[in-house]
Design a protein around this motif. Sequence first.
Motif, mmCIF file in Angstrom:
data_model
loop_
_atom_site.group_PDB
_atom_site.id
_atom_site.type_symbol
_atom_site.label_atom_id
_atom_site.label_comp_id
_atom_site.label_asym_id
_atom_site.label_seq_id
_atom_site.Cartn_x
_atom_site.Cartn_y
_atom_site.Cartn_z
ATOM 1 N N LEU A 181 0.775 -1.161 0.006
ATOM 2 C CA LEU A 181 0.056 0.083 -0.011
ATOM 3 C C LEU A 181 0.903 1.168 0.062
ATOM 4 O O LEU A 181 1.762 1.413 0.786
ATOM 5 N N THR A 182 0.482 2.182 -0.969
ATOM 6 C CA THR A 182 1.223 3.603 -0.883
ATOM 7 C C THR A 182 0.232 4.665 -0.608
ATOM 8 O O THR A 182 -0.848 4.757 -1.013
ATOM 9 N N PRO A 183 0.925 5.541 0.309
ATOM 10 C CA PRO A 183 -0.273 6.692 0.674
ATOM 11 C C PRO A 183 -0.207 7.695 -0.270
ATOM 12 O O PRO A 183 0.933 7.975 -0.894
ATOM 13 N N VAL A 184 -1.457 8.100 -0.506
ATOM 14 C CA VAL A 184 -1.469 9.287 -1.630
ATOM 15 C C VAL A 184 -2.302 10.336 -1.241
ATOM 16 O O VAL A 184 -3.452 10.033 -0.681
ATOM 17 N N GLN A 185 -1.848 11.637 -1.234
ATOM 18 C CA GLN A 185 -2.676 12.643 -0.982
ATOM 19 C C GLN A 185 -3.457 13.108 -1.942
ATOM 20 O O GLN A 185 -3.180 13.480 -3.311
ATOM 21 N N THR A 186 -4.847 13.080 -1.635
ATOM 22 C CA THR A 186 -5.852 13.606 -2.402
ATOM 23 C C THR A 186 -6.748 14.974 -2.071
ATOM 24 O O THR A 186 -6.203 15.214 -0.839
ATOM 25 N N ASP A 187 -7.322 15.352 -2.860
ATOM 26 C CA ASP A 187 -8.161 16.743 -2.487
ATOM 27 C C ASP A 187 -8.867 16.722 -1.404
ATOM 28 O O ASP A 187 -9.374 17.567 -0.828
ATOM 29 N N ASP A 188 -9.434 15.180 -1.162
ATOM 30 C CA ASP A 188 -10.104 14.959 0.229
ATOM 31 C C ASP A 188 -9.330 14.111 1.254
ATOM 32 O O ASP A 188 -10.041 13.155 2.056
ATOM 33 N N GLY A 189 -8.226 14.332 1.173
ATOM 34 C CA GLY A 189 -7.330 13.658 2.254
ATOM 35 C C GLY A 189 -6.446 12.578 1.893
ATOM 36 O O GLY A 189 -6.461 12.020 0.465
ATOM 37 N N GLU A 190 -5.764 11.829 2.695
ATOM 38 C CA GLU A 190 -4.851 10.803 2.313
ATOM 39 C C GLU A 190 -5.600 9.336 2.050
ATOM 40 O O GLU A 190 -6.659 8.967 3.008
ATOM 41 N N ARG A 191 -5.103 8.727 0.780
ATOM 42 C CA ARG A 191 -5.770 7.499 0.608
ATOM 43 C C ARG A 191 -4.539 6.671 0.563
ATOM 44 O O ARG A 191 -3.540 6.858 0.077
ATOM 45 N N MET A 192 -4.998 5.223 0.775
ATOM 46 C CA MET A 192 -3.868 4.165 0.579
ATOM 47 C C MET A 192 -4.360 3.329 -0.613
ATOM 48 O O MET A 192 -5.251 2.749 -0.665
ATOM 49 N N VAL A 193 -3.338 3.443 -1.572
ATOM 50 C CA VAL A 193 -3.550 2.790 -2.873
ATOM 51 C C VAL A 193 -2.570 1.485 -2.875
ATOM 52 O O VAL A 193 -1.710 1.450 -2.359
ATOM 53 N N TRP A 194 -3.320 0.675 -3.709
ATOM 54 C CA TRP A 194 -2.718 -0.774 -3.886
ATOM 55 C C TRP A 194 -1.758 -0.707 -5.025
ATOM 56 O O TRP A 194 -2.064 -0.292 -5.983
ATOM 57 N N CYS A 195 -0.715 -1.352 -4.468
ATOM 58 C CA CYS A 195 0.439 -1.297 -5.389
ATOM 59 C C CYS A 195 1.211 -2.730 -5.585
ATOM 60 O O CYS A 195 2.183 -2.680 -4.905
ATOM 61 N N THR A 196 0.630 -3.593 -6.557
ATOM 62 C CA THR A 196 1.311 -4.875 -6.503
ATOM 63 C C THR A 196 2.782 -4.916 -6.871
ATOM 64 O O THR A 196 3.438 -5.644 -6.239
ATOM 65 N N PHE A 197 3.141 -4.087 -7.739
ATOM 66 C CA PHE A 197 4.429 -4.085 -8.217
ATOM 67 C C PHE A 197 5.312 -2.874 -7.749
ATOM 68 O O PHE A 197 6.575 -3.055 -7.590
ATOM 69 N N SER A 198 4.872 -1.797 -7.831
ATOM 70 C CA SER A 198 5.720 -0.607 -7.348
ATOM 71 C C SER A 198 4.929 0.765 -7.121
ATOM 72 O O SER A 198 3.657 0.684 -7.605
ATOM 73 N N PRO A 199 5.178 1.657 -6.206
ATOM 74 C CA PRO A 199 4.416 2.668 -5.980
ATOM 75 C C PRO A 199 4.263 3.451 -7.418
ATOM 76 O O PRO A 199 3.247 4.272 -7.372
ATOM 77 N N ASP A 200 4.884 3.206 -8.371
ATOM 78 C CA ASP A 200 4.509 3.945 -9.560
ATOM 79 C C ASP A 200 3.464 3.330 -10.405
ATOM 80 O O ASP A 200 3.110 3.762 -11.417
ATOM 81 N N GLN A 201 3.298 1.993 -10.120
ATOM 82 C CA GLN A 201 2.248 1.286 -10.837
ATOM 83 C C GLN A 201 1.028 0.796 -9.964
ATOM 84 O O GLN A 201 0.941 -0.149 -9.274
ATOM 85 N N VAL A 202 0.121 1.818 -10.037
ATOM 86 C CA VAL A 202 -1.043 1.773 -9.066
ATOM 87 C C VAL A 202 -2.169 0.937 -9.607
ATOM 88 O O VAL A 202 -2.627 1.032 -10.922
ATOM 89 N N ASP A 203 -2.530 0.016 -8.989
ATOM 90 C CA ASP A 203 -3.481 -1.182 -9.414
ATOM 91 C C ASP A 203 -4.868 -0.624 -9.633
ATOM 92 O O ASP A 203 -5.632 0.225 -8.768
ATOM 93 N N LEU A 204 -5.449 -0.867 -10.747
ATOM 94 C CA LEU A 204 -6.725 -0.583 -11.118
ATOM 95 C C LEU A 204 -7.844 -1.245 -10.412
ATOM 96 O O LEU A 204 -7.793 -2.467 -10.032
ATOM 97 N N ASP A 205 -9.034 -0.730 -10.089
ATOM 98 C CA ASP A 205 -10.114 -1.321 -9.538
ATOM 99 C C ASP A 205 -11.116 -1.864 -10.330
ATOM 100 O O ASP A 205 -12.147 -1.151 -10.922
ATOM 101 N N PHE A 206 -11.285 -3.191 -10.869
ATOM 102 C CA PHE A 206 -12.194 -3.625 -11.727
ATOM 103 C C PHE A 206 -13.216 -3.931 -11.067
ATOM 104 O O PHE A 206 -14.487 -4.413 -11.525
#
Length: 584
Positions: A181-206
């Motif tokens: 999980l990688t923390p990402v700052q968004t316009d409505d606060g910090e969100r943890m995004v799923w990164c199976t391979f690297s922080p630059d490769q953010v997993d899509l949500d099917f």
Amino acid sequence: MDTPLTRKLLAHLRVIYPEADNGPLVEQLIATMALDPASQAPPTHRNLWNQNDVLLITYGNSVVDEGEKPLVTLNKLLTNELDDCLSAVHILPFFPYSSDDGFSVIDYVSVNESLGDWGHVSTIAKRKHLMADLVINHMSSRSAWFENFKRRRDPGKDYFKEASLEDDLSQVVRPRSSPLLTPVQTDDGERMVWCTFSPDQVDLDFGNPQVLVEFVRIIHFYLEQGVRIFRLDAVAYLWKVPGTSCIHLQQTHEVVKLMRTLIEHGYPNAVIITETNVPNRENLTYFGNANEAHVIYNFSLPPLLVHCLLSGSCRHLKTWAMSMPPAQNGTAYLNFIASHDGIGLRPAEDLLSEEELAEFIGTISRSGGMVSYRRKGDEDKPYELNVSLWDALKDTVDGGKSHQQLARFLCAHTIMLGLEGIPAFYIHSLFATENDTQKVALTSRNRSINRHTWSLEALRTALSNGSHHQQAYEALRHLIQTRRAQPAFHPNATQFTLHLGLEVFGFWRQSLDRSQSIFAIHNVSSEVQQVALSTINLVSTDLWFDLITGRHFNDPHAELTLQPYECLWLSNRNFCGQEAPLED
């Protein structure tokens, strides 16, 4: 409209989105693919390939020529040097990207300007069957979609997989050792995004059906540009559910089936290949019941074949070959020995012992190779060997056999070319490129060792100056052209493993119409071996000869003397077939 197609799509969607009203989504998918709802599926168990099919794997800029776009240079290479030995080409991701040499895609529907444009891609697609990557699991953190995710606007706001530190992620299977999980700052606060391979490769949500629609739109666009073979990159990790392994989940398989349904109703001769670098039993599940992937990578072949030639024993290769189920008609294996990534070790799990694996890794390390790791629980495990195939086969586990490097290299490819399946050559294996240690120093990435960039002039010089590059390339061309003429080497032709001891690996192939038999026999050791022809049971009324050398064998009871790494393709017939590649 109630048609076989709409009913089939609804059945897929009920598995993927069981709580949703999927009727409108069916209509949206059909419209996105520009399908006639009344269209019929092609016949099942229909082979879209034959023995003529040989695939090249290359980056768009693996070979460059000063003053022109690399895709133009690639087309020249395919037209001149490689036209008569290849039917298809896999151009590794040719899109704008931010990392991982293309697998962190910024824009799926643009061509990287440094390589060329869609016109160049379409020109190649008119000459050879074109395979393109559908990098379906993740997208670049620098993409417009992810920028929208951070700004909380569409399209992209709900396109990426999120989780929390409280979720049960203890069972998640990872191919990397970086944080999941990688923390990402968004316009409505910090969100943890799923990164199976690297922080630059953010997993899509099917889990969001609109992500599925977006990818169907991308598929349709690629088809219009001439792409006919889709490589679903890292698809095994597509669907995530905390508390599970998040690999090979039922929804993942159903998404592949749905994509096949959509593609084959509009383009019945298009092919789906799943890229699942996992243990063999898991990999085989992506065939489904001949209703999922048309082709799967034979991921266990590279580590077992290279280990066989380094150890001088075919014990594990033979055991694996005997256990492999024949691919049903309409499905096939993609055989390869090395790739742009390296030699994966996960497919050898439960096949090689810990001691054999350590010895294997040690031998590759002495030849200049490196090891990449993945996280398993609280420890890092070897994941892949990063090395060029030429240097991987430099020496044996007991050392002192570097003078036999070319013979080992050719033996490996002779085995690969003869096995059930479609053969694929990574460009640096075809040209016997060495380890590129300078590129590793420049990028600080292990995988760069097997991602050399040739200048076209330097490559043409190397292929004509008597170097090992020329020797390997000319021998491989001869093997490829010989193979392409033989119906017993059809990807779905019968195969049985022979029992010729641990130092000789052999198998029998028979054409689908039973008109031709080939006994493929390979000395995988550094010593001379004897093989009695009587143990092979050659039919005495047939005339047998070696397809590679033309040598005749008139006495079915004679004894063969095989030099170190010598290979024979003993056949009762020879064919001079016209090229008939993957159907258009």
